[in-house]
Design an enzyme around this catalytic site. Structure first.
Site, mmCIF file in Angstrom:
data_model
loop_
_atom_site.group_PDB
_atom_site.id
_atom_site.type_symbol
_atom_site.label_atom_id
_atom_site.label_comp_id
_atom_site.label_asym_id
_atom_site.label_seq_id
_atom_site.Cartn_x
_atom_site.Cartn_y
_atom_site.Cartn_z
ATOM 1 N N SER A 83 0.810 -1.224 0.000
ATOM 2 C CA SER A 83 0.000 0.000 0.000
ATOM 3 C C SER A 83 0.842 1.272 0.000
ATOM 4 O O SER A 83 0.334 2.351 -0.302
ATOM 5 C CB SER A 83 -0.923 0.018 1.217
ATOM 6 O OG SER A 83 -0.179 0.118 2.412
ATOM 7 N N LYS A 127 1.003 4.220 6.852
ATOM 8 C CA LYS A 127 0.371 5.103 5.858
ATOM 9 C C LYS A 127 0.962 6.508 5.970
ATOM 10 O O LYS A 127 1.701 6.824 6.895
ATOM 11 C CB LYS A 127 -1.143 5.177 6.071
ATOM 12 C CG LYS A 127 -1.844 3.823 6.213
ATOM 13 C CD LYS A 127 -1.815 2.997 4.942
ATOM 14 C CE LYS A 127 -2.482 1.635 5.181
ATOM 15 N NZ LYS A 127 -2.363 0.750 3.995
#
Length: 222
Positions: A83, A127
């Site tokens: 991701s 993230k």
């Protein structure tokens, strides 16, 4: 009579000789090198003891500093998934700075490690911060709008197709952050309702260095 005086004189001379001999013996004993040697030995032992104590203190200090550096700057976390490509790949081992946010607030563009909703049994998510506390965020036409203005600086996700919960204006509360993976198409992040906004207390720390050998090795770009 003369003989008596002679004997007394001889006794006085003998006493004087004994007295002089005792004085010489005392002076000789005082000048014995053994006393000086014992003093030098005592001084040397004190000096050695001080050096040992100083050496032990240095070792303890180094150990404490090393522990603090490892605990606050060297916590290792493994990145799961892609991701965060191209910044991070699946399996990359990163260093997390746990101390930095005690002195400053997380910034837009920082890559952080956190556990969604504070779930201690979950693995760490990694993230990038996009929205900050108090800001209103919306994703429209593939762009991130903050307070009704398109923002590109420190936002690596581009041409976002899935806006998720940010399709409509979303205002972040105090101590809440909106995070998105750089590879937004394959990222579960704040756009998903089951993850949502990340609270400050859920942030483990700032991801700052990749230790895995390869193209990613080095500092994480903001």
């Amino acid at each position: 009579m003369a003989d008596l005086n002679f004997r007394k004189k001889r006794k006085r001379q003998a006493k004087r000789k004994q007295s002089v001999k005792k004085e010489r013996d005392l002076k000789f004993a005082a000048r014995k090198p053994g006393l000086k040697f014992q003093q030098e030995k005592s001084h040397s032992e004190t000096k050695n003891t001080g050096a040992i104590v100083n050496w032990i203190l240095q070792i303890v200090t180094v150990c404490v500093v090393a522990f603090v550096l490892v605990w606050f700057f060297g916590q290792r976390v493994s990145n799961a998934g892609d991701s965060m490509k191209p910044a991070l790949k699946n399996g990359d081992v990163v260093m997390v700075n746990r101390l930095v946010y005690n002195a400053s607030r997380p910034k837009r563009g920082d890559v952080v490690a956190f556990k969604p909703n504070g779930n201690e049994n979950a693995h760490y998510f990694i993230k990038r911060i996009v929205g900050l506390p108090g800001e209103t965020i919306q994703i429209q036409d593939g762009l991130v709008y903050i307070n009704n203005k398109a923002v590109k600086e420190h936002i690596h996700a581009k041409n976002i197709k899935d806006s998720g919960v940010a399709a409509e204006p979303l205002t972040l509360g105090d101590g809440e952050y909106f995070v998105i993976g750089d590879n937004h198409a394959g990222s579960d992040d704040s756009r998903m309702a089951d993850i949502g906004n990340v609270k400050r207390r859920e942030i483990y720390g700032k991801v700052w260095f990749v230790t895995s050998l390869g193209s990613d090795f080095g500092f994480v770009k903001r």
